[in-house]
Design an enzyme around this catalytic site. Structure first.
Site, PDB file in Angstrom:
ATOM      1  CE  LYS A 181      10.892   2.719   1.520  1.00  0.00           C
ATOM      2  NZ  LYS A 181      10.880   3.450   2.784  1.00  0.00           N
TER       3      LYS A 181
HETATM    4  C1  LIG Z   1       9.495   3.456   3.787  1.00  0.00           C
HETATM    5  C2  LIG Z   1       8.327   2.630   4.163  1.00  0.00           C
HETATM    6  C3  LIG Z   1       7.091   3.194   4.491  1.00  0.00           C
HETATM    7  C4  LIG Z   1       6.875   4.678   4.665  1.00  0.00           C
HETATM    8  O1  LIG Z   1       7.194   5.429   3.556  1.00  0.00           O
HETATM    9  P1  LIG Z   1       7.160   7.028   3.648  1.00  0.00           P
HETATM   10  O2  LIG Z   1       7.224   7.452   2.219  1.00  0.00           O
HETATM   11  O3  LIG Z   1       8.366   7.425   4.436  1.00  0.00           O
HETATM   12  O4  LIG Z   1       5.900   7.412   4.307  1.00  0.00           O
HETATM   13  C5  LIG Z   1       6.010   2.364   4.737  1.00  0.00           C
HETATM   14  N1  LIG Z   1       6.137   1.024   4.685  1.00  0.00           N
HETATM   15  C6  LIG Z   1       7.313   0.437   4.401  1.00  0.00           C
HETATM   16  C7  LIG Z   1       7.371  -1.054   4.317  1.00  0.00           C
HETATM   17  C8  LIG Z   1       8.450   1.218   4.147  1.00  0.00           C
HETATM   18  O5  LIG Z   1       9.603   0.623   3.875  1.00  0.00           O
END
Ligand SMILES: *Cc1c(COP(=O)(O)O)cnc(C)c1O
Length: 370
Positions: A181
């Site tokens: 992210k």
């Molecule tokens: C990355 C992501 C998640 C999960 O995030 P984590 O921190 O890895 O649990 C959930 N929903 C979306 C849309 C994502 O892009």
């Protein structure tokens, strides 16, 4: 090989981790956790922020707070990450999958009302690529049918809709600081709460079903087991890492957005000639530089483009496979076709996006594709 993602380090991460370790308070809810939470509350106007060990965890907290019972229905887009669904499935929910818009993977709001039944409890809009869903009509529907809205804002840090930050619209929202992210903590996340009714209980669920947070603030004179919960809070080591990222949020965002614009300008003409659509941002939304994607004209074209880029030393990757047809859920789905979700499954392609990316070189390699 130019990777799809490369985690960006600001240089201060290990220094802050050392500070956290030396302070003698390494478990959760210490100084760095509080600094991070206050920053987000002040910067974006969330009523309450709690750091979590992932966005998945934050979504699980949301499902508990929404008091999902066996058989309750939760509407989510099919084109999303599994966590959006799993958090609610674990509480016994039945998932009702919604289709994407034709020109954007976000939930098609015009088809939403038809999915609402007396059992519907929650709508989960996912701001794909950090681009806002059409929140006004979603909140109107929620009002009309007395539903909760939980934003999956995993990709949506620092993005907004009609000038208001994402994660402030729903009753609650979940963000991710996974290394893929914009700002990262390795694994990490946060829940944001905008409806006061849920704040007190959220802190308890966060701290293994105890009122320990209140105890540490001196609000009660002993703490104990008062509700269900889990260990949702991250250690100070994680929060210290995240703090270094937060300090650089502005420069990270600036750089990613500038890469995005370089892609957009550099690929426009090429894409038109190849009958490929490039990502665009609706008027009411902002661009947080989380992702740049293409929508190819066919799955075959996408495969040959991936192959071309691989030969040029660039890793481009497709994304979600519609959850309604997943091995785990297809026999529980009611058979309704979700054509846009399937179309993005087959044809969407994400290009490399990270702080240190040489975007000019990637564009030059892409436009060699015949
Ligand atoms: C990355 C992501 C998640 C999960 O995030 P984590 O921190 O890895 O649990 C959930 N929903 C979306 C849309 C994502 O892009």
């Amino acid at each position: 090989m130019i990777p799809f993602n490369k985690p960006y380090l600001t240089g201060k991460e290990t220094q802050y981790i050392e500070e956290a370790v030396k302070s003698g308070k390494i478990s959760g809810n210490g100084m760095f956790t509080q600094k991070c939470q206050s920053f987000f509350e002040e910067q974006y106007g969330f009523q309450k922020v709690l750091l979590t060990t992932s966005c998945t965890d934050a979504l699980e907290m949301c499902a508990i707070l929404a008091d999902i019972q066996l058989g309750d229905e939760v509407i989510i887009p099919s084109f999303t990450f599994v966590s959006t669904a799993i958090a609610f499935v674990r509480q016994g929910a039945k998932i009702v999958f919604a289709d994407s818009l034709p020109d954007n993977p976000n939930i098609d709001v015009s088809k939403l009302e038809a999915l609402i039944t007396p059992k519907t409890k929650v709508i989960v809009p996912v701001h794909y690529a950090g681009v806002a869903c059409d929140m006004d009509p979603i909140m109107e529907l929620a009002d009309k049918y007395n539903l909760l809205v939980i934003e999956d804002a995993a990709q949506a840090i620092d993005s907004s809709y009609n000038g208001k930050p994402l994660g402030t619209f729903g009753h609650m929202a979940a963000f991710s600081f996974h290394e893929t992210k914009n700002i990262i903590a390795g694994e990490g996340g946060m829940i944001t709460i905008n409806d006061k009714r849920f704040i007190h209980r959220a802190e308890i669920i966060w701290e293994k079903g105890t009122n320990r947070a209140e105890f540490f603030r001196g609000e009660v004179n002993k703490y104990g087991w008062v509700d269900i919960g889990s260990s949702f809070l991250p250690s100070e080591v994680i929060a210290a890492f995240l703090w270094a990222q937060i300090e650089n949020l502005e420069i990270i965002q600036k750089k990613r957005i500038s890469h995005w614009h370089y892609y957009h300008a550099g690929l426009k003409k090429w894409a038109e000639q190849k009958d490929i659509k490039i990502m665009s941002i609706p008027n009411e939304a902002t661009n947080n530089g989380h992702m740049f994607y293409l929508v190819c004209k066919s799955i075959e074209q996408r495969s040959t483009l991936i192959e071309h880029l691989k030969n040029e030393g660039v890793l481009a990757v497709f994304h979600y496979i519609s959850l309604h047809s997943s091995p785990y859920y297809n026999d529980k789905h009611n058979g309704r076709e979700l054509v846009n979700s399937d179309m993005f499954t087959d044809r969407l392609l994400r290009l490399p996006m990270f702080y240190e990316l040489d975007v000019e070189s990637v564009v030059n390699k892409i436009i060699k594709y015949e």
